[in-house]
Write a protein that holds these residues in place. Structure first.
Motif, PDB file in Angstrom:
ATOM      1  N   VAL A  91       0.842  -1.201   0.000  1.00 35.49           N
ATOM      2  CA  VAL A  91       0.000   0.000   0.000  1.00 35.49           C
ATOM      3  C   VAL A  91       0.875   1.247   0.000  1.00 35.49           C
ATOM      4  O   VAL A  91       0.571   2.240  -0.659  1.00 35.49           O
ATOM      5  N   ARG A  92       2.004   1.184   0.702  1.00 38.62           N
ATOM      6  CA  ARG A  92       2.857   2.374   0.844  1.00 38.62           C
ATOM      7  C   ARG A  92       3.901   2.487  -0.257  1.00 38.62           C
ATOM      8  O   ARG A  92       4.569   3.518  -0.344  1.00 38.62           O
TER       9      ARG A  92
ATOM     10  N   ALA C  45      -2.992  13.381   5.993  1.00 39.47           N
ATOM     11  CA  ALA C  45      -4.333  12.815   6.184  1.00 39.47           C
ATOM     12  C   ALA C  45      -4.490  11.509   5.404  1.00 39.47           C
ATOM     13  O   ALA C  45      -5.083  10.543   5.908  1.00 39.47           O
ATOM     14  N   THR C  46      -3.945  11.468   4.182  1.00 38.68           N
ATOM     15  CA  THR C  46      -4.017  10.248   3.378  1.00 38.68           C
ATOM     16  C   THR C  46      -3.281   9.101   4.072  1.00 38.68           C
ATOM     17  O   THR C  46      -3.789   7.975   4.140  1.00 38.68           O
ATOM     18  N   SER C  47      -2.086   9.394   4.604  1.00 38.24           N
ATOM     19  CA  SER C  47      -1.330   8.354   5.318  1.00 38.24           C
ATOM     20  C   SER C  47      -2.091   7.866   6.546  1.00 38.24           C
ATOM     21  O   SER C  47      -2.079   6.665   6.853  1.00 38.24           O
ATOM     22  N   LEU C  49      -5.359   7.811   6.953  1.00 40.02           N
ATOM     23  CA  LEU C  49      -6.460   6.956   6.485  1.00 40.02           C
ATOM     24  C   LEU C  49      -5.940   5.573   6.105  1.00 40.02           C
ATOM     25  O   LEU C  49      -6.583   4.551   6.391  1.00 40.02           O
ATOM     26  N   GLN C  50      -4.772   5.527   5.459  1.00 38.26           N
ATOM     27  CA  GLN C  50      -4.208   4.228   5.073  1.00 38.26           C
ATOM     28  C   GLN C  50      -3.831   3.402   6.291  1.00 38.26           C
ATOM     29  O   GLN C  50      -4.041   2.192   6.318  1.00 38.26           O
TER      30      GLN C  50
ATOM     31  N   VAL D  42     -13.207   3.794   3.154  1.00 41.77           N
ATOM     32  CA  VAL D  42     -11.874   4.409   3.328  1.00 41.77           C
ATOM     33  C   VAL D  42     -11.219   4.632   1.965  1.00 41.77           C
ATOM     34  O   VAL D  42     -10.645   5.701   1.711  1.00 41.77           O
ATOM     35  N   THR D  46      -9.935   8.192   0.546  1.00 44.29           N
ATOM     36  CA  THR D  46      -8.544   8.364   0.115  1.00 44.29           C
ATOM     37  C   THR D  46      -8.483   8.873  -1.318  1.00 44.29           C
ATOM     38  O   THR D  46      -7.717   9.792  -1.634  1.00 44.29           O
ATOM     39  N   LEU D  49      -9.392  12.538  -1.412  1.00 47.52           N
ATOM     40  CA  LEU D  49      -8.283  13.382  -0.947  1.00 47.52           C
ATOM     41  C   LEU D  49      -7.224  13.524  -2.036  1.00 47.52           C
ATOM     42  O   LEU D  49      -6.665  14.604  -2.249  1.00 47.52           O
ATOM     43  N   GLN D  50      -6.944  12.413  -2.743  1.00 52.79           N
ATOM     44  CA  GLN D  50      -5.940  12.464  -3.813  1.00 52.79           C
ATOM     45  C   GLN D  50      -6.411  13.355  -4.955  1.00 52.79           C
ATOM     46  O   GLN D  50      -5.619  14.119  -5.528  1.00 52.79           O
ATOM     47  N   SER D  93       2.441   8.449  -0.568  1.00 51.65           N
ATOM     48  CA  SER D  93       1.499   8.361   0.567  1.00 51.65           C
ATOM     49  C   SER D  93       0.262   7.566   0.159  1.00 51.65           C
ATOM     50  O   SER D  93       0.071   7.221  -0.988  1.00 51.65           O
TER      51      SER D  93
END
Lengths: 93, 93, 93, 93
Positions: A91-92, C45-47, C49-50, D42, D46, D49-50, D93
């Motif tokens: 994911v990262r 914020a994205t990180s 949420l992940q 989620v 995400t 946000l992106q 991210s």
């Protein structure tokens, strides 16, 4: 024996195609192809690597993790932690 | 001439290393290596492809997009739209 | 009962913090903060949420998927397919 | 003045919708909704946000970076480096 033995041939084919994409990228750079076209090809190769990883992960859950769950005990928990860490890296990345 | 001519050699070297990583993945699958170790190697190859793309994108902004901006007109806007679309593909891949 | 009941309070706290980050983003835009500072806050914020998703996924594997595996049959396979699809959405989002 | 002043209202609306999605996630966790449904939501937040980040980045390139390019000098280079670093954070991210 790895959890993906049944689809080893498919995985090998996929990876050969990805190798072909990366060699194609080398030719594009060698031939001074336009940056944006190179970037489009990089996105395609990245997506192909991710699809390969997702398919390998599904087999891992269906075989290795499921077997550990049936045996139970601390090894089952360890397998789930290990799979979750691999998912986090995907994911990262 | 592409916007990355000055660092063509660096890009070629990076891509050769990524090709090596993908060939390493093929050997891992051939040798039935453990799924999680294969997945770790996929994450490394994906990260290397992304770093390559980010470095090529930075040069594209510094050369191709900057030149178009200095000329002005509709081509400048088109270059920024084109770069933004490439960035979106990278973020989503 | 959801697979994450034991850590419901932790999840609620995490989501409240993420809501706070999104409200902070609204204030930044309202106050005309510099684009790059807004983007840095979006990445945070994205990180977050992940990380929330990864922690919920680990519990799902440890509870819902493991229970289905112990029962066996087609429902076990369906649970693994469903989890793999959710992982794919996370990797690609 | 920020580079996104012309579309401040659009950005504010988008962020309010994302805040709504995060509050929806809190209700889902509160109501013990099924993990996979939470994860789907989620992924949607995400992605939203992106999309917000990509739209803000495009405006940043079209305004702040373009203006710095027209002025030239070390500040132009610094703006491109800064934008590239923000893109790297988004991609990773």
């Amino acid at each position: 024996m790895a959890g993906y033995s049944g689809s080893k041939h498919d995985h090998a084919m996929r990876l050969r195609r990805i190798e072909g994409q990366v060699r194609g990228l080398q030719r594009m750079v060698e031939d001074d192809k336009y940056c944006i076209d190179v970037l489009t090809q990089v996105s395609a190769a990245t997506s192909a690597l991710q699809s390969f990883a997702l398919s390998m992960l599904e087999e891992h859950l269906a075989h290795c993790v499921a077997e550990a769950t049936l045996k139970g005990g601390p090894e089952a928990d360890a397998k789930i932690k290990e799979a979750s860490d691999a998912i986090a890296r995907l994911v990262r990345s």
